[in-house]
Write an enzyme that holds these catalytic residues in place. Structure first.
Site: not given
Ligand SMILES: Nc1ncnc2c1ncn2[C@@H]1O[C@H](COP(=O)(O)OP(=O)(O)OP(=O)(O)O)[C@@H](O)[C@H]1O
Ligand SMILES: Cc1ncc(CO)c(N)n1
Length: 258
Positions: A206, A208
């Site tokens: 999400t 990325c």
């Molecule tokens: N279950 C959900 N429903 C709606 N929006 C979501 C949900 N989970 C994540 N998001 C949205 O997705 C975007 C990425 O959020 P998140 O904080 O999960 O990023 P991240 O932790 O960097 O992601 P990753 O898990 O890929 O490392 C945000 O806008 C968040 O609000």
């Molecule tokens: C390559 C790559 N970049 C970022 C993330 C973070 O979600 C991942 N799982 N893999």
């Protein structure tokens, strides 16, 4: 056709990293390009192996792109070591890259560390000054500001603290609070992007996807606030589509609108 470059690691299962970025660029009708920083063996269940690409190869990939098809916007995703960070910073400065989105990737959804511990400060010192926006999630924002974020007030204080050494936009994503809102901050101004929470465990990639959607918007010439708004709509649509693949945290449906 507007163009965007992602500088990122790979995900052979197609949900995160450069694969997610290129799908997102395409879905948003932007011509996508990609320079690889690390090859990962990972899937919806976790990360098994990481192999960094050599520095000459990182640099040569960036030369090939910038000398030929100059990108309208650039996203930086996973950058795992100090030499890779320095090589990217050098090339972005050499070519005068514009509309740079820095996704401060530190740990994967599955809990695997994606940046060397000693490289975290290189990320802030070398790449943040070159970027127009950074997109930390809550744990990453805590690492950058040095205190715990427990509510909206501390989410805003974190942005104020990070902004002390940084002049660009800061988007602190609230995803790690159960359905928390995203907050965009610059020069004392705050705009909240409400989250319409989707009940799903399929959240691999999400972060990325959101940051590459912002990059696509900037490539098309949208102002930052609108690029973030469109990106937020896109990630919500991709989550809500209900794609259910894999044995762990599955990918979002990047192509839900096609
Ligand atoms: N279950 C959900 N429903 C709606 N929006 C979501 C949900 N989970 C994540 N998001 C949205 O997705 C975007 C990425 O959020 P998140 O904080 O999960 O990023 P991240 O932790 O960097 O992601 P990753 O898990 O890929 O490392 C945000 O806008 C968040 O609000
Ligand atoms: C390559 C790559 N970049 C970022 C993330 C973070 O979600 C991942 N799982 N893999």
């Amino acid at each position: 056709m507007n163009t965007a470059l992602t500088i990122a690691g790979t995900d052979p299962s197609g949900g995160a990293g450069m694969q997610a970025d290129l799908k997102t660029f395409t879905a948003m009708k932007v011509y996508g390009m990609c320079a690889i920083t690390a090859v990962l063996a990972q899937n919806t269940c976790g990360v098994r192996l990481i192999e960094n690409v050599s520095i000459p190869m990182v640099e040569a990939q960036l030369d090939c792109v910038f000398e030929d098809i100059f990108p309208d916007a650039v996203k930086i995703g996973m950058v795992s070591s100090i030499p890779i960070i320095e090589a990217i910073a050098g090339k972005l400065r050499q070519y005068g890259a514009k509309n740079v989105v820095l996704d401060t990737v530190m740990v994967s959804t599955s809990g695997h560390r994606l940046i060397d511990e000693d490289a975290q400060s290189a990320l802030t010192q070398k790449l943040m000054p070159l970027s127009d926006i950074i997109t930390p999630n809550l744990p990453e924002a805590e690492a950058l500001c040095g205190f715990a974020i427990t509510d909206k007030a501390s989410q805003q204080r974190a942005a104020e603290k990070i902004a002390e050494g940084y002049g660009g936009y800061i988007l602190i994503k609230g995803g790690h609070f159960d359905g928390g809102d995203d907050m965009l901050y610059k020069d004392g101004r705050v705009r909240w992007y409400p989250t319409r929470r989707v009940e799903t465990h399929n959240t691999h990639g999400t972060g990325c996807t959101l940051s590459s959607a912002i990059t696509a918007g900037l490539a098309k010439g949208l102002p930052m606030e609108e690029a973030v708004e469109r990106a937020k709509e896109y990630i919500t649509g991709a989550l809500a589509s209900g794609l259910d693949l894999g044995k762990g945290n599955g990918p979002v449906d990047h192509c839900f609108a096609l």
